[in-house]
Motif scaffolding. Structure first.
Motif, PDB file in Angstrom:
ATOM      1  N   VAL A 153     -22.630  -7.652 -43.613  1.00 14.90           N
ATOM      2  CA  VAL A 153     -21.471  -7.960 -42.980  1.00 14.90           C
ATOM      3  C   VAL A 153     -21.202  -9.106 -42.035  1.00 14.90           C
ATOM      4  O   VAL A 153     -20.287  -9.834 -41.964  1.00 14.90           O
ATOM      5  N   ALA A 154     -22.294  -9.050 -41.130  1.00 21.42           N
ATOM      6  CA  ALA A 154     -22.199  -9.766 -39.984  1.00 21.42           C
ATOM      7  C   ALA A 154     -22.429 -11.257 -40.245  1.00 21.42           C
ATOM      8  O   ALA A 154     -22.244 -12.332 -39.551  1.00 21.42           O
ATOM      9  N   SER A 201     -12.208  -6.755 -30.685  1.00 12.99           N
ATOM     10  CA  SER A 201     -13.717  -7.142 -30.084  1.00 12.99           C
ATOM     11  C   SER A 201     -13.940  -8.507 -30.919  1.00 12.99           C
ATOM     12  O   SER A 201     -14.947  -9.188 -30.472  1.00 12.99           O
ATOM     13  N   GLY A 202     -13.599  -8.690 -31.883  1.00 14.53           N
ATOM     14  CA  GLY A 202     -13.613  -9.846 -32.742  1.00 14.53           C
ATOM     15  C   GLY A 202     -15.190 -10.032 -33.568  1.00 14.53           C
ATOM     16  O   GLY A 202     -15.415 -10.646 -34.269  1.00 14.53           O
ATOM     17  N   CYS A 203     -15.709  -8.717 -33.650  1.00 12.25           N
ATOM     18  CA  CYS A 203     -16.883  -8.195 -34.445  1.00 12.25           C
ATOM     19  C   CYS A 203     -16.644  -7.709 -35.839  1.00 12.25           C
ATOM     20  O   CYS A 203     -16.218  -6.726 -35.852  1.00 12.25           O
ATOM     21  N   ALA A 204     -17.057  -8.619 -36.673  1.00 13.82           N
ATOM     22  CA  ALA A 204     -16.656  -8.376 -38.015  1.00 13.82           C
ATOM     23  C   ALA A 204     -17.467  -7.066 -38.454  1.00 13.82           C
ATOM     24  O   ALA A 204     -16.690  -6.179 -39.153  1.00 13.82           O
ATOM     25  N   ALA A 205     -18.418  -6.980 -38.202  1.00  8.81           N
ATOM     26  CA  ALA A 205     -19.582  -5.664 -38.623  1.00  8.81           C
ATOM     27  C   ALA A 205     -18.866  -4.460 -37.862  1.00  8.81           C
ATOM     28  O   ALA A 205     -18.765  -3.254 -38.535  1.00  8.81           O
ATOM     29  N   ASP A 209     -17.485   2.347 -52.092  1.00 12.83           N
ATOM     30  CA  ASP A 209     -18.805   1.526 -52.542  1.00 12.83           C
ATOM     31  C   ASP A 209     -17.859   0.317 -52.961  1.00 12.83           C
ATOM     32  O   ASP A 209     -18.410  -0.879 -52.468  1.00 12.83           O
ATOM     33  N   LEU A 210     -16.771   0.376 -53.577  1.00 11.45           N
ATOM     34  CA  LEU A 210     -16.151  -1.069 -53.884  1.00 11.45           C
ATOM     35  C   LEU A 210     -15.651  -1.776 -52.347  1.00 11.45           C
ATOM     36  O   LEU A 210     -15.870  -2.903 -52.465  1.00 11.45           O
ATOM     37  N   HIS A 211     -15.156  -0.871 -51.592  1.00  6.14           N
ATOM     38  CA  HIS A 211     -14.678  -1.234 -50.089  1.00  6.14           C
ATOM     39  C   HIS A 211     -15.980  -2.035 -49.571  1.00  6.14           C
ATOM     40  O   HIS A 211     -15.862  -3.058 -48.890  1.00  6.14           O
ATOM     41  N   ARG A 212     -17.243  -1.319 -49.417  1.00 10.18           N
ATOM     42  CA  ARG A 212     -18.464  -2.042 -48.749  1.00 10.18           C
ATOM     43  C   ARG A 212     -18.429  -3.449 -49.460  1.00 10.18           C
ATOM     44  O   ARG A 212     -18.920  -4.340 -48.749  1.00 10.18           O
ATOM     45  N   PRO A 255     -20.214 -11.093 -46.944  1.00  9.57           N
ATOM     46  CA  PRO A 255     -19.865 -12.293 -47.002  1.00  9.57           C
ATOM     47  C   PRO A 255     -19.779 -13.093 -48.065  1.00  9.57           C
ATOM     48  O   PRO A 255     -20.527 -13.129 -49.142  1.00  9.57           O
ATOM     49  N   LEU A 256     -18.755 -14.208 -48.343  1.00 14.16           N
ATOM     50  CA  LEU A 256     -18.977 -15.260 -49.386  1.00 14.16           C
ATOM     51  C   LEU A 256     -20.042 -16.204 -49.009  1.00 14.16           C
ATOM     52  O   LEU A 256     -20.281 -16.290 -47.750  1.00 14.16           O
ATOM     53  N   VAL A 257     -20.165 -17.325 -50.236  1.00 17.20           N
ATOM     54  CA  VAL A 257     -20.924 -18.341 -49.873  1.00 17.20           C
ATOM     55  C   VAL A 257     -20.365 -19.160 -48.624  1.00 17.20           C
ATOM     56  O   VAL A 257     -19.183 -19.387 -48.798  1.00 17.20           O
ATOM     57  N   GLY A 258     -21.206 -19.447 -47.776  1.00 21.60           N
ATOM     58  CA  GLY A 258     -20.643 -20.355 -46.707  1.00 21.60           C
ATOM     59  C   GLY A 258     -20.380 -19.368 -45.637  1.00 21.60           C
ATOM     60  O   GLY A 258     -19.864 -19.991 -44.367  1.00 21.60           O
ATOM     61  N   GLY A 259     -20.590 -18.181 -45.476  1.00 21.03           N
ATOM     62  CA  GLY A 259     -20.442 -17.369 -44.227  1.00 21.03           C
ATOM     63  C   GLY A 259     -19.114 -16.140 -44.505  1.00 21.03           C
ATOM     64  O   GLY A 259     -18.606 -16.381 -45.516  1.00 21.03           O
ATOM     65  N   PRO A 260     -19.517 -15.401 -43.532  1.00 18.01           N
ATOM     66  CA  PRO A 260     -18.266 -14.214 -43.660  1.00 18.01           C
ATOM     67  C   PRO A 260     -16.777 -14.791 -43.560  1.00 18.01           C
ATOM     68  O   PRO A 260     -16.628 -15.718 -42.936  1.00 18.01           O
ATOM     69  N   VAL A 261     -16.134 -14.221 -44.487  1.00 18.88           N
ATOM     70  CA  VAL A 261     -14.486 -14.531 -44.144  1.00 18.88           C
ATOM     71  C   VAL A 261     -13.875 -13.562 -43.210  1.00 18.88           C
ATOM     72  O   VAL A 261     -14.484 -12.434 -42.625  1.00 18.88           O
ATOM     73  N   ARG A 262     -12.836 -14.078 -42.755  1.00 14.47           N
ATOM     74  CA  ARG A 262     -11.859 -13.172 -41.794  1.00 14.47           C
ATOM     75  C   ARG A 262     -12.856 -12.866 -40.415  1.00 14.47           C
ATOM     76  O   ARG A 262     -12.874 -11.710 -39.673  1.00 14.47           O
ATOM     77  N   GLN A 263     -13.780 -14.002 -39.987  1.00 17.97           N
ATOM     78  CA  GLN A 263     -14.238 -13.978 -38.698  1.00 17.97           C
ATOM     79  C   GLN A 263     -13.510 -14.414 -37.480  1.00 17.97           C
ATOM     80  O   GLN A 263     -13.715 -13.731 -36.398  1.00 17.97           O
ATOM     81  N   ARG A 264     -12.159 -14.796 -37.769  1.00 16.52           N
ATOM     82  CA  ARG A 264     -11.236 -14.897 -36.503  1.00 16.52           C
ATOM     83  C   ARG A 264     -10.589 -13.567 -36.163  1.00 16.52           C
ATOM     84  O   ARG A 264     -10.272 -12.589 -37.062  1.00 16.52           O
ATOM     85  N   ARG A 265     -10.625 -13.558 -34.821  1.00 13.51           N
ATOM     86  CA  ARG A 265     -10.196 -12.206 -34.549  1.00 13.51           C
ATOM     87  C   ARG A 265      -8.639 -11.879 -34.829  1.00 13.51           C
ATOM     88  O   ARG A 265      -8.279 -10.706 -35.038  1.00 13.51           O
ATOM     89  N   ALA A 266      -7.771 -13.103 -34.843  1.00 17.08           N
ATOM     90  CA  ALA A 266      -6.559 -12.788 -35.137  1.00 17.08           C
ATOM     91  C   ALA A 266      -6.506 -12.166 -36.613  1.00 17.08           C
ATOM     92  O   ALA A 266      -5.368 -11.494 -36.779  1.00 17.08           O
TER      93      ALA A 266
END
Length: 260
Positions: A73-74, A173-177, A205-208, A213-224
Motif C-alpha cells: 500500500v505504501a 498524517s498523510g500516510c497512505a498505509a 478482499d475487494l477493498h484491500r 498501487p498502480l503502475v507508477g506509484g500509489p495513487v492518493r498520496q496527497r494528504r488533501a
C-alpha cells in the motif's frame, strides 16, 4: 521493461515488524515447497542490514503477511519489481520459508506472481482494473448500505463515530498505509451490521485489492486527497443517522467513484 530483482532497501518504515524477542529456532520451521518459489538467485541483490526487530515464531507468517501488505500500500514494493524470499527473510530476521508462505498468500490475493527461480513479482495494475474494482464494490455495498440505512437505529450508527474520526486522523498524517488500514476498519464495521460474514470478507478482499498501487506509484498520496476521502465517512454517518437515503446513495456512489 521489467525491473530486476530488488533488495529490501526500498522496504522500510511501515514494513518493519515491531521490536520483539528473537524468534525461536527458525530452522525447525516446516519447509513448504511452493511452485516456482524455490532456488531464487540472490547474488545480484544488495546486502541488507540486520533489522532492529525480528518476528516471533508463533505468528511469524501472519506478521510478515501484514508487513508485506503494508509495504504494498505504501508503494515500498514496486509494481513490476521482483523480490526474493531469502533476501526478504534477512530483512525480517527469519528463514526464507515463512516469507515464501506469506508471498504465496499474496499471490492467491493477486498482489504478486511467482517468477520461477527468482522470487515474486509485484503485479502491475492499471486504471481500468481500479475502476472495475470500484464498480464491483459499489454493486455489493450500495444495496447493503441502503438496506441498513432503513433498519439500523441511529444509536448504532453513532457508535461508529470513533472509527470515522480515526480515518480523519490517519488522513491528516498523510500516510497512505495508515489511512488504508483505518479506511478498511470503518467499512468493515459498517458492513458487519448486516450480520453477513461472507459479505464482509468478500468486500474487504475487494477493498484491500483496490488499495494496491498502480503502475507508477500509489495513487492518493496527497494528504488533501486522503482528508477529502475521510470526510466522506463522517458525512455518510450523518446521513445514515438521519436515514436520508438519497444522501446515502449519493455519498456511497461518490466514494466509490473516487476509490483507490
Amino acid at each position: 521493461m521489467k525491473q530486476g530483482v530488488q533488495g529490501s532497501a526500498g522496504i522500510q518504515g511501515t514494513a518493519r515488524i515491531p521490536a520483539q524477542q528473537r524468534a525461536v529456532d527458525v530452522t525447525r520451521e516446516r519447509d513448504v515447497a511452493l511452485p516456482g518459489a524455490r532456488g531464487e538467485h540472490t547474488h545480484c541483490e544488495a546486502p541488507i542490514p540486520q533489522p532492529r526487530a525480528v518476528v516471533q515464531r508463533s505468528s511469524v507468517r501472519g506478521q510478515i503477511v501484514d508487513a508485506l501488505r503494508t509495504a504494498l500500500v505504501a508503494g515500498e514494493l514496486k509494481p513490476g519489481a521482483v523480490y526474493s524470499a531469502p533476501v526478504l527473510g534477512e530483512r525480517f530476521g527469519v528463514s526464507a520459508t515463512p516469507v515464501r508462505e506469506a508471498m504465496q498468500q499474496l499471490a492467491l490475493e493477486g498482489a504478486v506472481e511467482v517468477v520461477p527461480n527468482r522470487g515474486f513479482r509485484v503485479v502491475e495494475r492499471g486504471a481500468r482494473e481500479l475502476a472495475e474494482l470500484a464498480e464491483v464494490r459499489g454493486l455489493i455495498e450500495m444495496p447493503v448500505m441502503l438496506r441498513l440505512a432503513r433498519t439500523v437505529p441511529p444509536e448504532r450508527w453513532a457508535e461508529l463515530r470513533p472509527l470515522a474520526e480515526e480515518t480523519a486522523r490517519a488522513a491528516s498524517s498523510g500516510c497512505a498505509a495508515t489511512y488504508a488500514e483505518s479506511d478498511r476498519a470503518f467499512h468493515r464495521a459498517v458492513l458487519s451490521l448486516s450480520g453477513n460474514g461472507q459479505l464482509v470478507r468478500i468486500a474487504e478482499d475487494l477493498h484491500r485489492r483496490s488499495q494496491w498501487p498502480l503502475v507508477g506509484g500509489p495513487v492518493r498520496q496527497r494528504r488533501a486527497d486522503l482528508v477529502a476521502d475521510a470526510a466522506e465517512h463522517t458525512a455518510l454517518l450523518d446521513a445514515l443517522i438521519a436515514r436520508d437515503l438519497d444522501v446515502v446513495r449519493g455519498l456511497v456512489g461518490e466514494h466509490f467513484a473516487g476509490a483507490s
